[in-house]
Design an enzyme around this catalytic site. Structure first.
Site, short mmCIF file in Angstrom:
data_model
loop_
_atom_site.label_atom_id
_atom_site.label_comp_id
_atom_site.label_asym_id
_atom_site.label_seq_id
_atom_site.Cartn_x
_atom_site.Cartn_y
_atom_site.Cartn_z
CG HIS A 88 -3.90 -5.93 0.24
ND1 HIS A 88 -2.82 -6.68 0.66
CD2 HIS A 88 -4.87 -6.82 -0.10
CE1 HIS A 88 -3.13 -7.97 0.57
NE2 HIS A 88 -4.36 -8.06 0.11
CB VAL A 119 -0.95 0.02 1.23
CG1 VAL A 119 -1.88 -1.18 1.21
CG2 VAL A 119 -0.17 0.08 2.55
N GLY A 143 8.95 -11.32 -3.28
CA GLY A 143 8.86 -10.89 -1.89
C GLY A 143 7.52 -11.07 -1.22
CB SER A 174 4.50 -14.78 3.16
OG SER A 174 3.19 -14.23 3.21
CG ASN A 190 10.57 -14.54 -0.85
OD1 ASN A 190 11.15 -13.93 0.07
ND2 ASN A 190 9.25 -14.62 -0.91
#
Length: 262
Positions: free
Chosen positions: A114, A98, A182, A184, A208
């Site tokens: 988001h 964000v 990057g 998860s 990652n």
């Protein structure tokens, strides 16, 4: 075929990013070490219930986050993604972040799943305000109706913005190469995006610092920091693109005339 060749050959490459790329710019992640703010966890503040209970507390946390992000800068990973767009390889960035760092780095087609910390939305009339710096007074109020403003981000327990989700899902279904950076891969429904791309036949490249739940579906996994890995990929992609352009140029050259004996 190596990663650079796959990316250079792509016609509809899409990048999907998570908190890891922004962490390299000093933006704290929700799940990383040091996740406490004062004595609260982010998960306790990023909810509609927390805002209803104490909007000033929630806004103090968001003001702090805005100040951190405002003083941060895009890192080489962000700039590398923007460069791939400039080269015509990357068609869009889908991000869970964000912070607006992709846009600051030069990416022009960014789908924010988001929301954005640089927008505020009135809880009463729905007016949306763009913010170019951290808010001053908290909690801020709507200039039109006096209602409470809230950060225009997706909180825990809230659905994703319909338009952003639709656009992201369509991009994922149409891409031929998706670079996942990057994330998860545990925050849903955003985590479905690489899966949609994979089911549609795309090559999935993951960058990652450690394996994730996305790694098993990735065709390529590159362990490392985005700010170190992506610039190297960009340089190799440029070489591949340069070679192809030279080959196309040569193929368009008229052939030398044959000598005819009189």
């Amino acid at each position: 075929m190596d990663v650079a060749e796959v990316v250079a050959a792509s016609r509809r490459c899409v990048v999907f990013t998570g908190a890891g790329i922004s962490a390299e710019s000093g933006v704290p992640t929700f799940r990383g070490p040091g996740g406490l703010w004062e004595r609260y966890r982010p998960e306790e503040l990023a909810t509609p219930e927390a805002f209803e209970r104490d909007p000033e507390l929630v806004w103090r946390w968001y003001k702090w986050r805005q100040e951190v992000i405002y003083s941060a800068s895009p890192n080489p990973g962000h700039y590398a993604v923007a460069e791939l767009e400039r080269l015509g390889v990357v068609k869009a960035v889908i991000t869970q972040n964000v912070d607006g760092l992709h846009q600051r780095a030069g990416s022009t087609k960014v789908v924010e799943l988001h929301g954005s910390i640089w927008r505020a939305r009135c809880t009463k009339c729905g007016a949306v305000y763009k913010l170019d710096k951290p808010v001053e007074a908290v909690p801020p109020r709507c200039a039109k109706c006096g209602g409470l403003l809230r950060p225009d981000v997706v909180w825990f327990g809230e659905p994703l913005p319909q338009e952003a989700w639709r656009e992201a899902a369509e991009l994922a279904a149409a891409t031929d190469v998706m670079i996942v950076i990057g994330t998860s891969g545990v925050v849903y429904p955003a985590a479905y995006i690489p899966q949609i791309a994979k089911r549609a036949g795309a090559v999935v490249i993951e960058v990652n610092i450690e394996p994730t739940v996305i790694t098993p579906i990735a065709d390529f996994f590159i362990r490392g920091r985005a700010g170190e890995v992506l610039p190297r990929i960009v340089e190799e992609v440029k070489k591949r693109l340069g070679t192809r352009q030279a080959q196309r140029h040569d193929s368009r050259q008229p052939s030398a005339p044959h000598r005819r004996d009189s």
